[in-house]
Design an enzyme around this catalytic site. Structure first.
Site, mmCIF file in Angstrom:
data_model
loop_
_atom_site.group_PDB
_atom_site.id
_atom_site.type_symbol
_atom_site.label_atom_id
_atom_site.label_comp_id
_atom_site.label_asym_id
_atom_site.label_seq_id
_atom_site.Cartn_x
_atom_site.Cartn_y
_atom_site.Cartn_z
ATOM 1 N N ASP A 27 1.001 -1.295 -0.340
ATOM 2 C CA ASP A 27 -0.041 -0.006 0.099
ATOM 3 C C ASP A 27 0.762 1.325 0.071
ATOM 4 O OD1 ASP A 27 -2.390 1.337 -0.180
ATOM 5 O OD2 ASP A 27 -2.802 1.338 2.216
ATOM 6 N N ASN A 75 -10.931 -2.573 -5.641
ATOM 7 C CA ASN A 75 -10.169 -1.668 -6.213
ATOM 8 C C ASN A 75 -11.028 -1.485 -7.755
ATOM 9 O OD1 ASN A 75 -7.070 -2.668 -4.909
ATOM 10 N ND2 ASN A 75 -8.253 -0.993 -4.348
HETATM 11 C C1 IPE Z 1 -5.417 -2.647 -0.152
HETATM 12 O O1 IPE Z 1 -5.271 -1.381 -0.362
HETATM 13 C C2 IPE Z 1 -5.562 -3.431 -1.547
HETATM 14 C C3 IPE Z 1 -4.266 -3.614 -2.075
HETATM 15 C C4 IPE Z 1 -3.038 -3.176 -1.693
HETATM 16 C C5 IPE Z 1 -4.141 -4.327 -3.399
HETATM 17 P P1 IPE Z 1 -6.153 -0.209 -0.468
HETATM 18 O O2 IPE Z 1 -5.653 1.131 -0.641
HETATM 19 O O3 IPE Z 1 -7.298 -0.514 -1.555
HETATM 20 O O4 IPE Z 1 -6.968 -0.334 0.998
HETATM 21 P P2 IPE Z 1 -7.952 0.733 1.777
HETATM 22 O O5 IPE Z 1 -8.744 1.629 0.877
HETATM 23 O O6 IPE Z 1 -6.816 1.874 2.262
HETATM 24 O O7 IPE Z 1 -8.548 0.157 2.889
HETATM 25 C C1 IPE Z 2 -1.501 0.352 -3.312
HETATM 26 O O1 IPE Z 2 -1.329 1.523 -3.404
HETATM 27 C C2 IPE Z 2 -1.832 -0.328 -4.532
HETATM 28 C C3 IPE Z 2 -3.199 -0.877 -5.010
HETATM 29 C C4 IPE Z 2 -4.228 -0.581 -3.967
HETATM 30 C C5 IPE Z 2 -3.617 -1.199 -6.140
HETATM 31 P P1 IPE Z 2 -2.760 2.559 -3.493
HETATM 32 O O2 IPE Z 2 -3.126 2.799 -4.732
HETATM 33 O O3 IPE Z 2 -3.787 2.240 -2.611
HETATM 34 O O4 IPE Z 2 -2.025 3.618 -2.843
HETATM 35 P P2 IPE Z 2 -2.548 5.056 -1.771
HETATM 36 O O5 IPE Z 2 -3.166 4.134 -0.473
HETATM 37 O O6 IPE Z 2 -3.483 5.589 -2.334
HETATM 38 O O7 IPE Z 2 -1.377 5.735 -1.276
HETATM 39 MG MG MG Z 3 -4.085 2.404 -0.524
#
Ligand code: IPE
Ligand code: IPE
Ligand code: MG
Length: 255
Positions: A27, A75
């Site tokens: 993340d 997602n």
């Molecule tokens: C969890 O991260 C999913 C992945 C790392 C693929 P998200 O960014 O989607 O989770 P939330 O929305 O912060 O809980």
């Molecule tokens: C994790 O990074 C990757 C996926 C969930 C696909 P994020 O895209 O959630 O990054 P933040 O949480 O917005 O920083």
């Molecule tokens: Mg995220």
């Protein structure tokens, strides 16, 4: 086969016990990009480099199963352009890493509702799953279009269908047989869960499978996650006492 130059002595990093299965909620890509005034996709691109680093480090240190949460069931609701960009990066990863994974004996597989993924991506996944299926050194599991609740529901539904058709006696359903119906099937539960970017939540990852996993949360954003950060997580794991509901004395054998 694993060559000597390819392995690392965990003790050299102060790691006493290497977890058999490491799962990572990768993340912070978006925030990494935002901090630099760049578009989110650039963060994802940089995150793909951290994926390569983590796969290599896992292999070298002797982790047997590495699960990476790449894309959640939720997602899909992100902007269309971001979803498309992520799928493109996955395609690039699959074609770019294919040779190295196969040569190193790393078996590739995915868990999740893969039917929602575009056919051309699915085909590339199936090809690598097939071509790496003899690998016995390590297993790389990509959680794609994956949700922990969705996983439990699909397992329950498959049981319900078998019960309805008279193939399964409800009284035979237990933790073991239920586990086998999850996307993760026979893969052992994660020993260690790492989440980057400091968020203290599970975000619908492996709700069932994480029942007794050790948790390591780091503030490091995923694109910055280095070998040293990974080693820190593994050292942290080494210092945990896993009790599985027993007393400390029962676990250590002390009085
Ligand atoms: C969890 O991260 C999913 C992945 C790392 C693929 P998200 O960014 O989607 O989770 P939330 O929305 O912060 O809980
Ligand atoms: C994790 O990074 C990757 C996926 C969930 C696909 P994020 O895209 O959630 O990054 P933040 O949480 O917005 O920083
Ligand atoms: Mg995220």
């Amino acid at each position: 086969m694993r060559g000597d130059k390819d392995s690392i002595d965990p003790a050299a990093y102060g790691i006493e016990t290497v977890p058999s299965h490491v799962a990572i909620i990768m993340d912070g890509n978006g925030r990494w990009a935002k901090q630099r005034g760049r578009i989110r996709l650039l963060g994802h691109r940089e995150g793909a480099k951290a994926v390569r680093r983590s796969v290599r480090f896992s292999y070298k240190v002797g982790v047997k199963h590495l699960t990476l949460f790449a894309f959640s069931a939720q997602n899909w609701a992100r902007p269309e352009s971001e979803v498309a960009g992520l799928m493109e990066l996955l395609m690039e990863y699959l074609s770019g890493e294919r040779r190295e994974l196969i040569e190193r004996g790393i078996r590739f597989r995915t868990v999740g509702d893969i039917e929602r993924v575009a056919p051309r991506v699915r085909e590339e996944i199936a090809r690598l799953e097939q071509d790496s299926s003899d690998g016995t050194e390590m297993e790389l599991i990509i959680a794609l279009s994956y949700g922990g609740r969705e996983d439990i529901v699909q397992a329950a539904r498959s049981f319900a269908e078998d019960v309805k058709a008279g193939r399964v006696d409800p009284s035979s359903i237990d933790i073991e047989s239920f586990s086998k119906r999850l996307y993760t099937g026979a893969i052992p539960d994660p020993d260690l869960l790492i989440r980057t970017s400091g968020e203290q939540r599970i975000s619908n990852f492996m709700l069932w499978q994480l029942a007794y996993s050790e948790l390591h949360i780091t503030d490091v954003l995923w694109p910055d996650f280095s070998e040293e950060d990974y080693a820190t997580a593994l050292r942290d794991y080494s210092n945990r006492e896993r009790r599985f509901g027993l007393t400390g004395a029962q676990v250590t054998g002390s009085k």
